[in-house]
Write a protein that holds these residues in place. Sequence first.
Motif: not given
Lengths: 603, 603
Positions: B6, B110-111, B114, B117, B314-315, B318, B321, B373, B376
């Motif tokens: 990420l 959450r970040a 990410a 995940t 979010l997953g 990720a 990403y 991203l 989310c």
Amino acid sequence: MSHLILSRRDIDFLLFDWLRADALAERPQFAGHDRDTWSAILDVYEKLAVERFAPHNKKNDSHEPHFDGERVSINVEVGEALRAFSTAGLMAAGMPAEVGGLGLPGCIERAGFAFLTAANAGSVAYAMLTIANANLLIAHASPGIVARYVQPMAEGRYFGTMCLSEPQAGSSLADIRTRAVPQQDGRYRLFGNKMWISGGDHDISENIVHLVLAKIPREDGSLPAGVQGISLFAVPRRLVDHEGRLGERNDVVLAGLNHKMGYRGTVNCLLNFGEGRHRPEADAGAIGEIVGEPGQGLAYMFHMMNEARIAVGLGAAALGYTGYLHALDYARTRTQGRRRSERDPASPPIALVEHADVRRMLLAQKAYVSGALALCLYAARLSDDAHSLPDETGRRDSHLLLDLLTPIVKSWPSQWGLAANDLAIQIHGGYGYTREYNVEQHYRDNRLNPIHEGTFGIQALDLLGRKIGQAKGAGLELLSGRIAATIERARPQAPLARHAAALDAAWHRLRSVTASLQSLADAELRLANAAAYLEAFGHVVVAWLWLDQAVAVNAANTDDDFARGKRAACDYFFGWELPKLEAWLGVLHPVERTPLDTDARWL
Amino acid sequence: MSHLILSRRDIDFLLFDWLRADALAERPQFAGHDRDTWSAILDVYEKLAVERFAPHNKKNDSHEPHFDGERVSINVEVGEALRAFSTAGLMAAGMPAEVGGLGLPGCIERAGFAFLTAANAGSVAYAMLTIANANLLIAHASPGIVARYVQPMAEGRYFGTMCLSEPQAGSSLADIRTRAVPQQDGRYRLFGNKMWISGGDHDISENIVHLVLAKIPREDGSLPAGVQGISLFAVPRRLVDHEGRLGERNDVVLAGLNHKMGYRGTVNCLLNFGEGRHRPEADAGAIGEIVGEPGQGLAYMFHMMNEARIAVGLGAAALGYTGYLHALDYARTRTQGRRRSERDPASPPIALVEHADVRRMLLAQKAYVSGALALCLYAARLSDDAHSLPDETGRRDSHLLLDLLTPIVKSWPSQWGLAANDLAIQIHGGYGYTREYNVEQHYRDNRLNPIHEGTFGIQALDLLGRKIGQAKGAGLELLSGRIAATIERARPQAPLARHAAALDAAWHRLRSVTASLQSLADAELRLANAAAYLEAFGHVVVAWLWLDQAVAVNAANTDDDFARGKRAACDYFFGWELPKLEAWLGVLHPVERTPLDTDARWL
């Protein structure tokens, strides 16, 4: 089980009601054939699909080919299915009588293959490659090579491969480094590495005939640059003498298997030519014979590639189709939820298919997969016309139109058949995401198709960079004429008139964008968004074929469920799919420059 | 390796330059925190992702959980990674101090997730479920239950699950049949089968706390119909006494594993409650305690589901990403082909990224995954505002807007993050189709996300059928205001003015279509094409967030590669993606009736 593989009713409609394949029987090439014989042959394909190919499809996925360092082991059912296929005479179905073939029209043979691919894409690939290999040799190789290799391929004793890519040269064949060194006896010794060879090594046939692109070194030992330096060689796994007797192992060894996301039933590998493992060093080199003339290798290989590209499109359509049938079956039997208007929570739940959104997903699948199948069979019919029409103009026109459509035939089913497989998973919900059900394997198998035999991007360059301008745009004019003819037929029919108008507008818009692109002198700019052009072109072509199918349905003057389903799919395509056109065309005129102007460092 | 998981630079930009997360530190709930402490915590997540989660991601795929009939075996690395995660205090990172938590803002947590995940979706799912489970209990359960279960979950000793679906009731929870029979001691005994239970059985934690939806039978033994009859129960795998000591196995047994297409690191199974296998028949029934009030089960479960829906989005972002970063890395290093203008076939080949079509695919991925991203994290920031804004109106507004956006947060990344994974495979060509590379696993892992926690179709019904009308459309008005504010800021900036105008037009068009839909009295008709509405709504929302990001980039007044990349992705979204809107809106006003009017028998 058959009803989950492919719709025979749809195949019969497409071949006979729509494409009028029975008219082929009137041509001398197909003398002695008729619709009844073809129906009987389709029965054989269908029966083999159900009885021999479908039963081990899941096993092919869960038990993929294994290499123990010495030999490749493949599920025994693969060889058994292919022997049954050969024994039924189908390996030679499309080949001429001289090699023991039935001379079946391509559109019938392709339709038969659709059943097999839908049932088990991994196993049938060996047959597809063998047939395309044999057809190339029949067209371009010396009688000696044909006698030695094609005959046993027609009998299903030898299988064939195509060896193009190398680890450093995937799509860029100009950069291949395999060397073919001339020998005293007129043969060659090959040295190099070939990547992505489907069917490259196994023990389910007596022998394997590799068709290998390689370069003949110049006198100073250097390799000629570019595609002009490429020649084609037939290189058997085991050498064959003039009496057709199998001799020693050739110097071709398996260097490793690729472990794929799907399509696991087809072994795919890296082959080393001329590594010398099976012989003394001085005797290294894989012995091969040149096919045709030096420097013509890529041109000959396009014979096989063009055939393979139609096969890829057809396979993608077939995998999408079986996914659709599985989703339809599930949606009809699985119950879940209630209608909006139902207030009683104790009322019994309804079948999934009763939900409008589920029908939307089923209609999308039907529009994609039956549209894709129609496209591929249309191409196969064009190929038949290119070989069998009585007049030379007709043959040439068919060839030009087929050439133009080939990138679409390869890529549209690969993209939208796959989208159908994705929707089939979605309709199954969580079950669709498990290997206990079939639809996720269909997706994984089909994901190969936008990649091999020329990626989507390569097809886009082929269409916009070569095909539309070929023969001064003659192919494009032919297509224009056929589209106009369909519009003329559809216009007077009330429910189709609005689709005819929409297709007319779409085609004119596409022509206008095409002209604006062709007027650009800068090739980099002209081709920057070629992928959007291929998307747009493909959707217009399939919209045309859906309208043409609807015209044929109306002409048959029936109003059963099948006919209504055809009309609904046509309505869906014009209502939901064709409107996507503007988004694609919008980036072509003027050329949207973001991809062109973005520096690699900004990404 | 970190650079393929990420982009920390993007995360920092989104959190601090764009979302101004540092301003949260001024609120009493986050007293004592500041950007430095949050950066340090993000470092911990990133380090764990690289060192503990990423290394066994492929092993999770090739060695999936195995059930021998007695016990489930899972790769030991999964438990090790989760212990490292818990030891670092991250299981309780977002929980309040009372249970030993750090009280981290949701957007920071959450970040951090990410990264985990993107590195290994399968392993981190256990933590996500445990945290969401604990948060539900903190919000709705009695102090006794919190003490008994949340504390050990915060410490990573117990894990949590959510048990909603049953074999016959997937999306339709009204139809669940699991019974919860009241006992003398105030507890309940549960009987029934629960399907799709992620983390449902394993031995990597001391205990598992199942949150189970079930119905309390009426006096005549019948189950109440509909969702009003659903209650929620905490049912541990092993019973726990009042001192927190582990007792005997509860009557919850694993009935079978699901073998998934991807996400194989997370065990997923069918659980039988009250089958009596571990006890005498008279003593059968899984012992559980009710959470909150009877009949409120689904409302409580939405606490966890809404959290899980953001986690799913979010997953998906990720996973998309990391696929993008892998494709970018490959495109920069793999050489293939030449420029159109290069005539010399002997010139060295160029990197893939030098081809415009490859940059198109990379831009599409960037626009999808970084946009997803952003979406989310924006939602997570709203969630923080809903809990921490000083004024009640602000908190209520944040809650309303988050509620409105939740179906988009769940579904847009699931759809377009997956599309990015598909493009990452395409850029890799044949290599991308093999398990020797990483991108096909990303695709397979991510394919779960459009299905679980409410399918795409369910989210569409939620948006159009509930959310846009909620609180008399207050959420929609709030969104309107925020979009207008972005447009106002963008309009004076020359390169963004045209995007501002395009967004303005798109939003007005969407509002107008929304109004026409709301005016339809027939719910069946209004909701028939809800999926197209969700598509359109999602694209407009993400276009807005891209424009808002571009405004933030310009405000920072930098012009480095990162800033240029952000602008290019924004340009791409407005040039290539937003124009898709008309195709979706075109089937909503008037409602295109093909899916509605197609009879199931025609398909």
